[in-house]
Design an enzyme around this catalytic site. Structure first.
Site, PDB file in Angstrom:
ATOM      1  CE  LYS A 194      63.354  38.829 117.962  1.00 27.54           C
ATOM      2  NZ  LYS A 194      64.458  39.138 118.840  1.00 27.54           N
TER       3      LYS A 194
ATOM      4  NE  ARG B  19      64.971  42.444 113.317  1.00 24.97           N
ATOM      5  CZ  ARG B  19      65.378  41.311 113.559  1.00 24.97           C
ATOM      6  NH1 ARG B  19      64.209  40.506 113.596  1.00 24.97           N
ATOM      7  NH2 ARG B  19      66.312  41.152 114.088  1.00 24.97           N
TER       8      ARG B  19
ATOM      9  NE  ARG C 104      71.766  33.549 119.902  1.00 20.12           N
ATOM     10  CZ  ARG C 104      70.808  34.546 119.414  1.00 20.12           C
ATOM     11  NH1 ARG C 104      69.723  34.524 119.425  1.00 20.12           N
ATOM     12  NH2 ARG C 104      71.324  35.376 118.743  1.00 20.12           N
TER      13      ARG C 104
ATOM     14  NE  ARG D 149      72.092  34.656 115.294  1.00 20.47           N
ATOM     15  CZ  ARG D 149      70.950  35.470 115.542  1.00 20.47           C
ATOM     16  NH1 ARG D 149      69.886  34.602 116.031  1.00 20.47           N
ATOM     17  NH2 ARG D 149      70.758  36.622 115.274  1.00 20.47           N
TER      18      ARG D 149
ATOM     19  NE  ARG E 167      71.883  40.562 116.242  1.00 18.69           N
ATOM     20  CZ  ARG E 167      72.197  39.520 116.907  1.00 18.69           C
ATOM     21  NH1 ARG E 167      73.435  39.313 117.426  1.00 18.69           N
ATOM     22  NH2 ARG E 167      71.319  38.956 117.734  1.00 18.69           N
TER      23      ARG E 167
HETATM   24  P1  AP5 Z   1      66.807  33.556 121.518  1.00 19.81           P
HETATM   25  O1  AP5 Z   1      65.468  33.028 121.571  1.00 19.81           O
HETATM   26  O2  AP5 Z   1      67.790  33.026 120.642  1.00 19.81           O
HETATM   27  O3  AP5 Z   1      66.549  35.060 121.191  1.00 19.81           O
HETATM   28  P2  AP5 Z   1      65.899  36.072 119.996  1.00 19.81           P
HETATM   29  O4  AP5 Z   1      64.879  37.210 120.841  1.00 19.81           O
HETATM   30  O5  AP5 Z   1      65.482  35.176 119.046  1.00 19.81           O
HETATM   31  O6  AP5 Z   1      67.212  36.830 119.759  1.00 19.81           O
HETATM   32  P3  AP5 Z   1      67.674  37.045 118.260  1.00 19.81           P
HETATM   33  O7  AP5 Z   1      69.340  37.319 118.608  1.00 19.81           O
HETATM   34  O8  AP5 Z   1      67.487  35.847 117.437  1.00 19.81           O
HETATM   35  O9  AP5 Z   1      67.147  38.333 117.796  1.00 19.81           O
HETATM   36  P4  AP5 Z   1      67.419  39.057 116.581  1.00 19.81           P
HETATM   37  O10 AP5 Z   1      66.232  39.766 116.365  1.00 19.81           O
HETATM   38  O11 AP5 Z   1      68.551  39.761 116.696  1.00 19.81           O
HETATM   39  O12 AP5 Z   1      67.881  38.032 115.371  1.00 19.81           O
HETATM   40  P5  AP5 Z   1      67.131  37.516 114.112  1.00 19.81           P
HETATM   41  O13 AP5 Z   1      67.768  36.315 113.892  1.00 19.81           O
HETATM   42  O14 AP5 Z   1      65.734  37.704 114.245  1.00 19.81           O
HETATM   43  O15 AP5 Z   1      67.433  33.748 123.039  1.00 19.81           O
HETATM   44  C1  AP5 Z   1      68.758  34.242 123.251  1.00 19.81           C
HETATM   45  C2  AP5 Z   1      69.617  33.451 124.383  1.00 19.81           C
HETATM   46  O16 AP5 Z   1      68.964  33.606 125.552  1.00 19.81           O
HETATM   47  C3  AP5 Z   1      69.315  31.972 124.198  1.00 19.81           C
HETATM   48  O17 AP5 Z   1      70.833  31.472 124.420  1.00 19.81           O
HETATM   49  C4  AP5 Z   1      68.558  31.496 124.939  1.00 19.81           C
HETATM   50  O18 AP5 Z   1      68.965  30.018 125.546  1.00 19.81           O
HETATM   51  C5  AP5 Z   1      68.704  32.350 126.101  1.00 19.81           C
HETATM   52  N1  AP5 Z   1      67.132  32.692 126.609  1.00 19.81           N
HETATM   53  C6  AP5 Z   1      66.218  32.858 126.124  1.00 19.81           C
HETATM   54  N2  AP5 Z   1      65.128  32.810 127.171  1.00 19.81           N
HETATM   55  C7  AP5 Z   1      65.849  32.981 128.084  1.00 19.81           C
HETATM   56  C8  AP5 Z   1      64.801  33.145 129.506  1.00 19.81           C
HETATM   57  N3  AP5 Z   1      63.908  33.536 129.693  1.00 19.81           N
HETATM   58  N4  AP5 Z   1      65.973  33.205 130.751  1.00 19.81           N
HETATM   59  C9  AP5 Z   1      67.289  32.895 130.206  1.00 19.81           C
HETATM   60  N5  AP5 Z   1      67.862  32.783 129.215  1.00 19.81           N
HETATM   61  C10 AP5 Z   1      67.134  32.714 128.128  1.00 19.81           C
HETATM   62  O19 AP5 Z   1      67.744  38.611 112.971  1.00 19.81           O
HETATM   63  C11 AP5 Z   1      69.066  38.214 112.652  1.00 19.81           C
HETATM   64  C12 AP5 Z   1      69.556  39.217 111.372  1.00 19.81           C
HETATM   65  O20 AP5 Z   1      68.658  38.915 110.231  1.00 19.81           O
HETATM   66  C13 AP5 Z   1      69.248  40.734 111.773  1.00 19.81           C
HETATM   67  O21 AP5 Z   1      70.219  41.492 112.292  1.00 19.81           O
HETATM   68  C14 AP5 Z   1      68.843  41.170 110.251  1.00 19.81           C
HETATM   69  O22 AP5 Z   1      70.185  41.396 109.363  1.00 19.81           O
HETATM   70  C15 AP5 Z   1      68.242  39.969 109.624  1.00 19.81           C
HETATM   71  N6  AP5 Z   1      66.781  40.122 109.775  1.00 19.81           N
HETATM   72  C16 AP5 Z   1      65.987  39.083 110.338  1.00 19.81           C
HETATM   73  N7  AP5 Z   1      64.757  39.404 110.378  1.00 19.81           N
HETATM   74  C17 AP5 Z   1      64.650  40.486 109.654  1.00 19.81           C
HETATM   75  C18 AP5 Z   1      63.605  41.638 109.312  1.00 19.81           C
HETATM   76  N8  AP5 Z   1      62.254  41.119 109.625  1.00 19.81           N
HETATM   77  N9  AP5 Z   1      63.836  42.526 108.355  1.00 19.81           N
HETATM   78  C19 AP5 Z   1      64.965  42.832 108.009  1.00 19.81           C
HETATM   79  N10 AP5 Z   1      66.301  42.103 108.373  1.00 19.81           N
HETATM   80  C20 AP5 Z   1      66.040  41.088 109.223  1.00 19.81           C
HETATM   81 MG    MG Z   2      66.053  34.467 117.097  1.00 18.99          MG
END
Ligand code: AP5
Ligand code: MG
Ligand code: ZN
Length: 220
Positions: free
Chosen positions: A13, A88, A127, A160, A171
């Protein structure tokens, strides 16, 4: 245009939101990035959300909705934005619709990036993130040009604290339980676009942009 990017942790994402927002000229709103910045700066919000993030569970809806509503009111969002990691929960999806409706706007499309669980685990364990601009890298699929340095801003890279095996499991569990209804919500409105997220980064970006272009042509 207001877009939502949906997908499990590690689906890409953040990676895709950065590419698409730049190409299409939209703001990029990432709830996780905003929370991590607050934790790093040790603000009141940061102190409040840290324990949730460390456990891999969701921050309470009212806190998240408040933060996103404030961000949405900033001038760079007037023409549209790409939401990454939000909404979410159903509560968040409905609050977002309401906030946009107040401005006479709506979500145009929700892009669901589909990736197998095996691939998600590989992506998260390799990552690395930029401390300054939060650009994600991967030690195998998208390493930085200079080891440990961000290509975009020269910032230092780190892993992270919620990318450990145990927290990732939690997660994923939380994602399937709480975010699946949000996928169904956009699907029922005919707004959901599914893309194959297992392709390389550039191919996935092209797939998303091609589908959006096609949809906007069909709408005319
Ligand atoms: P990346 O692009 O970083 O993936 P992502 O989908 O953004 O994954 P996240 O781990 O950030 O998602 P998340 O939803 O768990 O975390 P968030 O920060 O939102 O890519 C991942 C890896 O793969 C990278 O190394 C990249 O280089 C590689 N890659 C990408 N695309 C690729 C491809 N096509 N091929 C090969 N490699 C690839 O949330 C974290 C925490 O915050 C949550 O657990 C929660 O506590 C809180 N939080 C955030 N938003 C909310 C919300 N809306 N409501 C409540 N709590 C929330
Ligand atoms: Mg992300
Ligand atoms: Zn950077």
């Amino acid at each position: 245009m207001f877009l939502v990017l949906l997908g499990a942790p590690g689906a890409g994402k953040g990676t895709q939101a950065a590419i698409i927002s730049r190409k299409v000229g939209l703001a990029h709103i990432a709830s996780g990035d905003l929370f991590r910045q607050a934790v790093e700066k040790e603000t009141k919000l940061g102190q409040l959300v840290k324990a949730y993030m460390d456990k891999g569970i969701l921050v309470p809806d009212e806190v998240t909705i408040q933060m996103i509503s404030e961000r949405l009111n900033e001038p760079d969002c007037k023409a549209g934005c790409v939401f990454d990691g939000f909404p979410r929960t159903m509560e968040q999806a409905k609050a977002l619709d309401k906030a946009l409706a107040n401005q006479g706007k709506l979500i145009d499309k929700a892009v669901y990036i589909e990736v197998s669980e095996e691939e998600l685990l590989k992506r998260l364990s390799g990552r690395w993130i930029c401390h300054q601009c939060q650009t994600p890298y991967h030690e195998v699929s998208s390493p930085p040009k200079v080891p440990n340095r961000c290509d975009k801003c020269g910032g230092e890279l780190y892993q992270r604290s919620d990318d450990t095996e145990e927290t990732v499991k939690e997660r994923l569990k939380v994602y399937f339980a709480q975010t699946t209804p949000v996928l169904n919500y956009y699907e029922a409105q005919g707004k959901l676009i599914k893309v194959d997220g297992k392709l390389g980064i550039e191919k996935v970006a092209k797939e998303i942009i091609d589908v959006l272009r096609l949809e906007s042509m069909n709408a005319k």
